[in-house]
Design a protein around this motif. Structure first.
Motif, mmCIF file in Angstrom:
data_model
loop_
_atom_site.group_PDB
_atom_site.id
_atom_site.type_symbol
_atom_site.label_atom_id
_atom_site.label_comp_id
_atom_site.label_asym_id
_atom_site.label_seq_id
_atom_site.Cartn_x
_atom_site.Cartn_y
_atom_site.Cartn_z
ATOM 1 N N PRO A 19 0.829 -1.207 0.000
ATOM 2 C CA PRO A 19 0.000 0.000 0.000
ATOM 3 C C PRO A 19 0.864 1.257 0.000
ATOM 4 C CG PRO A 19 -0.014 -1.032 2.170
ATOM 5 C CD PRO A 19 0.755 -1.946 1.264
ATOM 6 N N PRO A 20 0.361 2.341 -0.556
ATOM 7 C CA PRO A 20 1.090 3.617 -0.496
ATOM 8 C C PRO A 20 0.968 4.224 0.897
ATOM 9 C CG PRO A 20 -1.022 3.934 -1.579
ATOM 10 C CD PRO A 20 -0.915 2.465 -1.297
ATOM 11 N N LYS A 297 6.702 0.083 14.004
ATOM 12 C CA LYS A 297 6.776 -0.802 12.832
ATOM 13 C C LYS A 297 5.827 -1.984 12.978
ATOM 14 C CE LYS A 297 11.221 0.494 10.926
ATOM 15 N NZ LYS A 297 12.420 0.058 10.204
ATOM 16 N N LYS A 298 5.720 -2.511 14.194
ATOM 17 C CA LYS A 298 4.814 -3.635 14.425
ATOM 18 C C LYS A 298 3.353 -3.191 14.268
ATOM 19 C CE LYS A 298 3.548 -7.304 17.670
ATOM 20 N NZ LYS A 298 2.125 -7.155 17.309
ATOM 21 N N ILE A 299 3.025 -2.021 14.825
ATOM 22 C CA ILE A 299 1.657 -1.494 14.730
ATOM 23 C C ILE A 299 1.275 -1.293 13.261
ATOM 24 C CG2 ILE A 299 0.204 0.525 15.200
ATOM 25 C CD1 ILE A 299 1.842 0.843 17.843
ATOM 26 N N VAL A 300 2.193 -0.723 12.481
ATOM 27 C CA VAL A 300 1.928 -0.462 11.059
ATOM 28 C C VAL A 300 1.733 -1.772 10.297
ATOM 29 C CG1 VAL A 300 2.901 0.466 8.919
ATOM 30 C CG2 VAL A 300 3.079 1.777 11.050
ATOM 31 N N THR A 301 2.591 -2.732 10.542
ATOM 32 C CA THR A 301 2.475 -4.031 9.862
ATOM 33 C C THR A 301 1.143 -4.698 10.205
ATOM 34 O OG1 THR A 301 4.871 -4.334 9.874
ATOM 35 C CG2 THR A 301 3.535 -6.302 9.560
ATOM 36 N N PRO A 322 3.072 18.027 16.410
ATOM 37 C CA PRO A 322 4.302 18.806 16.215
ATOM 38 C C PRO A 322 5.528 18.284 16.953
ATOM 39 C CG PRO A 322 2.728 20.016 17.589
ATOM 40 C CD PRO A 322 2.012 18.815 17.075
ATOM 41 N N ASN A 323 5.326 17.510 18.013
ATOM 42 C CA ASN A 323 6.487 17.093 18.814
ATOM 43 C C ASN A 323 6.836 15.617 18.635
ATOM 44 O OD1 ASN A 323 4.003 16.634 19.984
ATOM 45 N ND2 ASN A 323 4.665 16.944 22.084
ATOM 46 N N ILE A 324 6.481 15.055 17.495
ATOM 47 C CA ILE A 324 6.833 13.659 17.192
ATOM 48 C C ILE A 324 8.322 13.580 16.836
ATOM 49 C CG2 ILE A 324 6.482 11.774 15.530
ATOM 50 C CD1 ILE A 324 4.177 12.096 17.529
ATOM 51 N N PRO A 325 9.077 12.656 17.429
ATOM 52 C CA PRO A 325 10.498 12.505 17.050
ATOM 53 C C PRO A 325 10.647 12.131 15.578
ATOM 54 C CG PRO A 325 10.016 11.342 19.116
ATOM 55 C CD PRO A 325 8.697 11.770 18.542
ATOM 56 N N LEU A 326 11.644 12.701 14.951
ATOM 57 C CA LEU A 326 11.858 12.472 13.510
ATOM 58 C C LEU A 326 12.067 10.990 13.193
ATOM 59 C CD1 LEU A 326 14.214 15.487 12.741
ATOM 60 C CD2 LEU A 326 11.787 15.273 12.177
ATOM 61 N N ASP A 327 12.783 10.288 14.054
ATOM 62 C CA ASP A 327 13.033 8.868 13.816
ATOM 63 C C ASP A 327 11.747 8.046 13.883
ATOM 64 O OD1 ASP A 327 15.691 9.278 13.412
ATOM 65 O OD2 ASP A 327 16.330 8.602 15.400
ATOM 66 N N ASN A 328 10.786 8.512 14.670
ATOM 67 C CA ASN A 328 9.522 7.795 14.783
ATOM 68 C C ASN A 328 8.671 7.976 13.534
ATOM 69 O OD1 ASN A 328 10.703 7.746 17.328
ATOM 70 N ND2 ASN A 328 8.754 7.767 18.408
ATOM 71 N N ALA A 329 8.696 9.191 12.983
ATOM 72 C CA ALA A 329 8.007 9.416 11.703
ATOM 73 C C ALA A 329 8.637 8.554 10.614
ATOM 74 C CB ALA A 329 8.080 10.899 11.326
ATOM 75 N N LYS A 330 9.959 8.467 10.646
ATOM 76 C CA LYS A 330 10.677 7.637 9.667
ATOM 77 C C LYS A 330 10.290 6.164 9.820
ATOM 78 C CE LYS A 330 15.357 6.778 7.871
ATOM 79 N NZ LYS A 330 15.257 5.322 7.732
ATOM 80 N N GLU A 338 8.819 -1.361 3.724
ATOM 81 C CA GLU A 338 9.409 -2.689 3.933
ATOM 82 C C GLU A 338 8.360 -3.794 3.957
ATOM 83 O OE1 GLU A 338 11.401 -2.083 7.640
ATOM 84 O OE2 GLU A 338 12.786 -0.588 6.796
ATOM 85 N N TYR A 339 7.118 -3.425 3.911
ATOM 86 C CA TYR A 339 6.040 -4.406 4.091
ATOM 87 C C TYR A 339 6.076 -5.522 3.056
ATOM 88 C CZ TYR A 339 1.444 -6.442 4.825
ATOM 89 O OH TYR A 339 0.428 -7.322 5.087
#
Length: 345
Positions: A19-20, A297-301, A322-330, A338-339
Motif C-alpha cells: 500500500p502507499p 513498525k509492528k503497529i503499522v504491519t 508537532p512534537n513527534i520525534p523524527l526517527d519515529n516518523a521515519k 518494507e512491508y
C-alpha cells in the motif's frame, strides 16, 4: 507520467505490491526545516507565497520519501476569499474577529472568483509540480463546508462548536445558505486546483463527528457529496470525516474514490461497514508515533494486515503532531516500504 503511481493505483482499487503511504499534515510543524521557515514568515505569508508553500510541501518528501505529497495550505483560505476575515494567532490558532451570526453576516459572504482570490494557491501547485518532477502525485485539499462553517460561526477552534451548532439549529435556513455558498466556492476552488496540476483532492471534515448521525446527513454529508459529484470526473476525491465512522456505510454509496478513517474504528469494522467496496485510508492514532520505533513498525504491519494491502492507503487517523520525534516518523514510513519484503500476506 508519474513515476511512483502507487497512491493513484490504490485509489482505483488496483492490486499493488504494497500500500502507499503519506501522513496528514506531513508538510509542517514536526520538521526542523519547516520551523526554520516558520521563524521568518507568518502563517498566511507561508500559504500565500508560492515559493514557500512549494518548498514546505516537498520537505517531508526529501526527508522520508512518502508516496504522495500534499500541498501546504490551509482550509481557511476559502473563507478569507469569501470576504470573511481570518487570522492565525500564536497559541490560539484560527481567530475570526467577526463571526457569522446574523442574516446580514451571511448576506455579506460572497462566492468569489477563485481564479483571482486564490490564484496564489494555483501558483503554489505549479511551483510544487516542478519541484516534484513527476516523481509522486500531489494532493490538493479543502475543508468540508460544515467544518468551514464551524470556524466561521464559532469564531475560533472549540471542543464542541456549540455556537456553530446553535446557529444551525436555530437558523437552519441561514445555515444552509452559508453552507451552499461555501460548497459552491469549494467546488470552483478544487476544480481550479485540478486544472493547476493536483492529481487528487481530499475533503477534510475535521468536525463532522460533532454532529449526530441525522444532523451529519443534513449539515455535512449532503454538501460533501455535492463536491464529490462535481469533481468525480476531474480527479479522485477522498472524503475524510473525523469521528464519522457512523456514516461510513452511507459514504460508501457515493462516487468518492476513497474514505479516510480515524482510530476510533477498527480496520475490520471499517471494512465491514464499507463492504470492502472502496479504498480506505488511515487510521493510526497520531499519538502512537510516540511509541518506540520498533513498536511503531509492528503497529503499522498489523494495521496493513488488518486492512489488507489492496484498496488501502496507509496514513494516520488525523494530522501528525508537532512534537513527534523524527526517527519515529521515519519508522512509520519505512514500515510500509518494507512491508512487501517482511510482512506481505
Amino acid at each position: 507520467m508519474i513515476k511512483n503511481d502507487l497512491y493513484l493505483r490504490a485509489l482505483k482499487g488496483e492490486t499493488v505490491e504494497r500500500p502507499p503511504v503519506w501522513m496528514m499534515r506531513q508538510a509542517g510543524r514536526y520538521l526542523p526545516e519547516f520551523m526554520a521557515i516558520k521563524e521568518k514568515y507568518d502563517f498566511f505569508t507561508r500559504c500565500r507565497t508560492p515559493e514557500l508553500a512549494s518548498e514546505i510541501t516537498v520537505q517531508p518528501i526529501r526527508r522520508y520519501g512518502m508516496d504522495a505529497a500534499i500541498l501546504f495550505s490551509d482550509i481557511l483560505v476559502i473563507p478569507q476569499a469569501m470576504n470573511i476575515e481570518v487570522e492565525m494567532r500564536p497559541d490560539v490558532g484560527p481567530w475570526l474577529p467577526h463571526p457569522i451570526r446574523t442574516q446580514k453576516d451571511v448576506e455579506n459572504v460572497i462566492v468569489p472568483d477563485v481564479t483571482v482570490e486564490l490564484d496564489y494557491v494555483m501558483q503554489a501547485i505549479k511551483a510544487t509540480k516542478e519541484l516534484l518532477n513527476d516523481e509522486i502525485p500531489l494532493i490538493g485539499f479543502a475543508g468540508s463546508p460544515w467544518t468551514i462553517l464551524c470556524y466561521c460561526v464559532q469564531g475560533q477552534g472549540s471542543k464542541n462548536f456549540d455556537k456553530a451548532k446553535e446557529f444551525c439549529f436555530t437558523h437552519p435556513v441561514l445555515a444552509h445558505t452559508l453552507l451552499q455558498k461555501i460548497t459552491d466556492t469549494t467546488i470552483a476552488y478544487l476544480k481550479e486546483k485540478v486544472k493547476a496540476g493536483v492529481d487528487a483532492v481530499q475533503v477534510f471534515d475535521s468536525w463532522g463527528g460533532m454532529l449526530s448521525p441525522v444532523d451529519y446527513q443534513e449539515f455535512s454529508w449532503k454538501y460533501i457529496n455535492q463536491i464529490i459529484e462535481a469533481l468525480k470526473d476531474d480527479a479522485p476525491v477522498i472524503a475524510f470525516g473525523k469521528g464519522c465512522w457512523f456514516a461510513l456505510e452511507n459514504m460508501t454509496d457515493s462516487n468518492a474514490s476513497a474514505l479516510g478513517v480515524d482510530w476510533t474504528i477498527s480496520p475490520e469494522l471499517a471494512r465491514k461497514f464499507t463492504g470492502n467496496k472502496i479504498t480506505l485510508q488511515g487510521n493510526m492514532d497520531p499519538t502512537r508515533l510516540f511509541s518506540p520505533p520498533s513498536e511503531i513498525k509492528k503497529i503499522v504491519t498489523d494495521m496493513i494486515d488488518s486492512f489488507g494491502k489492496d484498496k488501502y492507503i496507509v496514513n494516520l487517523g488525523h494530522g501528525i503532531l508537532p512534537n513527534i520525534p523524527l526517527d519515529n516518523a521515519k519508522a512509520f514510513i519505512d514500515a510500509v516500504k518494507e512491508y512487501e519484503v517482511t510482512g506481505s500476506k
